[in-house]
Write an enzyme that holds these catalytic residues in place. Sequence first.
Site, mmCIF file in Angstrom:
data_model
loop_
_atom_site.group_PDB
_atom_site.id
_atom_site.type_symbol
_atom_site.label_atom_id
_atom_site.label_comp_id
_atom_site.label_asym_id
_atom_site.label_seq_id
_atom_site.Cartn_x
_atom_site.Cartn_y
_atom_site.Cartn_z
ATOM 1 N N ASP A 50 0.786 -1.247 0.000
ATOM 2 C CA ASP A 50 0.000 0.000 0.000
ATOM 3 C C ASP A 50 0.817 1.296 0.000
ATOM 4 O O ASP A 50 1.829 1.392 0.701
ATOM 5 C CB ASP A 50 -0.848 0.088 1.274
ATOM 6 C CG ASP A 50 -1.564 -1.192 1.624
ATOM 7 O OD1 ASP A 50 -1.500 -2.152 0.862
ATOM 8 O OD2 ASP A 50 -2.186 -1.203 2.698
ATOM 9 N N GLU A 92 -10.464 -2.628 4.557
ATOM 10 C CA GLU A 92 -9.131 -2.087 4.833
ATOM 11 C C GLU A 92 -9.023 -0.675 4.253
ATOM 12 O O GLU A 92 -9.817 -0.287 3.394
ATOM 13 C CB GLU A 92 -8.053 -2.959 4.169
ATOM 14 C CG GLU A 92 -8.061 -4.420 4.612
ATOM 15 C CD GLU A 92 -6.933 -5.255 4.012
ATOM 16 O OE1 GLU A 92 -6.303 -6.005 4.759
ATOM 17 O OE2 GLU A 92 -6.691 -5.167 2.787
HETATM 18 C C1 FRU Z 1 -3.802 -3.688 2.681
HETATM 19 C C2 FRU Z 1 -3.175 -4.119 3.975
HETATM 20 C C3 FRU Z 1 -3.532 -3.153 5.102
HETATM 21 C C4 FRU Z 1 -2.403 -3.341 6.071
HETATM 22 C C5 FRU Z 1 -1.229 -3.565 5.133
HETATM 23 C C6 FRU Z 1 -0.185 -4.493 5.688
HETATM 24 O O1 FRU Z 1 -3.144 -4.144 1.564
HETATM 25 O O2 FRU Z 1 -3.567 -5.439 4.305
HETATM 26 O O3 FRU Z 1 -4.806 -3.361 5.649
HETATM 27 O O4 FRU Z 1 -2.223 -2.243 6.906
HETATM 28 O O5 FRU Z 1 -1.755 -4.089 3.934
HETATM 29 O O6 FRU Z 1 0.931 -4.519 4.870
#
Ligand code: FRU
Length: 521
Positions: A56, A232
């Site tokens: 992300d 998320e």
């Molecule tokens: C989304 C996610 C988020 C988390 C991160 C962990 O892709 O699962 O929810 O904070 O990636 O790398």
Amino acid sequence: MIMKKLVFLLLGGSVFFLFACQGKVSDSSDESGRAYMNQKYRPQYHFSPERKWTNDPNGMVYHEGTYHLFFQHYPEALHWGPMHWGHATAGDLFHWEHKDIALYPDSIGYIFSGSAVVDKNNTTGFQSGEEKPLVAIFTHHDPDNDLQVQSLAYSTDGGKTWTKYKDNPVIENSGIKDFRDPKVFWHEPTSRWIMVLAAGDHVRFYSSPNLKEWNLESKFGKNAGAHGGVWECPDLFPLALDGDEQNMKWVLLVSINPGAPNGGSGTQYFVGDFDGHRFTNELQGNQWIDYGTDNYAGVTWSNTPKRKIFIGWMNNWTYAEQIPTSTWRGAMTLPRRLTLKSVAGEPRLVSQPVKEIQALQKEVFSLKDKRISENSLNKDFVDIDLSEAMLQFRTVTANAGEIKIRLYNKDGEKLDIGFRRKEKEVYIDRRDAGVDSFHVAFPKIQNAPMSQWPDSLNLEIYLDRSSVELFVNGGERVMTNRIFSKKPYSHLEVMISSGEAKLEQLRIFEIESVWRKEQLN
Ligand code: FRU
């Protein structure tokens, strides 16, 4: 269905993306010996980390002329692991300077996704000199108990160095699994900070006077939107409907994995009102910011004066760890400006590449007023390297049935982008687009509904070595895809299944690399 073909002759078309220069073979070159920012699938105008894994985008904040981009980063491997925040900055959203890692895992846990703000009123008391503090609000993930809490870090030197807050975490976890990804903004009407946080199958809104003490205001989403996977990376921001500042709406983004319309990870949105305490949704049905399979966990920059600028992770958790790159893995989408437009009486989120991209584009070909029908069949071929390019089509659909644009190369790799009148849909077919054996879910046709069959189709198609981003009619529909052709596409066909259409204009632009000479040679 047999397609009638129109194949364009592009005389004098220049070969516009050069072959990678042969650099020294080092740990940052791939097996072909190309320099590390010039590898075969390495995006030339999209962000990617210099080395190893990213997922992300995080902590995007605009501060004193600089766009900061942080990102989920595992600097040790090509797969997900103990997360750090990598960091890059750019003045124009394209020429990224890779910076030192901003946040390392610590005794509380890994550094998961989150946001960053400029604390203009020094509500935190973190300010030490003249410089306004930048504050990152992020999730700490404890790998031992698999629980998450929310924490702070701050910078008093404009984002160069970061200090974790001594009293972390600022929001504890009472036992909720998947409790993460805080996105924070200053809510002017109530003069306090608001956080939107994902909590399994819904989002929660918190308020705070100082980013340190948080009060739960409300929850949203248990009975709204798509629920095929975990929620998320939310975001919440106001936008003017049809540019009318008297008619502001609140947009809530929520990423979901799995459960996207074309499988795996995707980002849905809601539009409605936020009164400083609760969010109310006025949309019917499920809406998605992008119907392609490769735009996930995207959120917007904070502190931008006018525009709402979004960037997403150009990948999908279904196959993210298998995509065929060898020294780095993962990239971001184009930065996109989000606006809100009424379409058939409903507010819809529209995405367009930010205007800064235009400075990188150079027109290399144009063609006007071609009838597309059996009679105009032409056996000559375009022959230009479309590795880093933008193709712009203006087409009058007339009575054509299916309209299909095919990008291909002489090795038989092809990418189809099509529009079906009867089904009122747009699709991308990457089944024969290139290397795809790394995951069974990768080779697939992806579809997106069109609210109505348009009289004309205005398309922008951005290609960048291993990605294609399709913007239909000013960004009312968007589809983002990774593609891994062994050779660049170099040829182009437009086909229709029945009737007739008119290609009013086709323009092809080359897009220059944003990487420095020493990164390319
Ligand atoms: C989304 C996610 C988020 C988390 C991160 C962990 O892709 O699962 O929810 O904070 O990636 O790398």
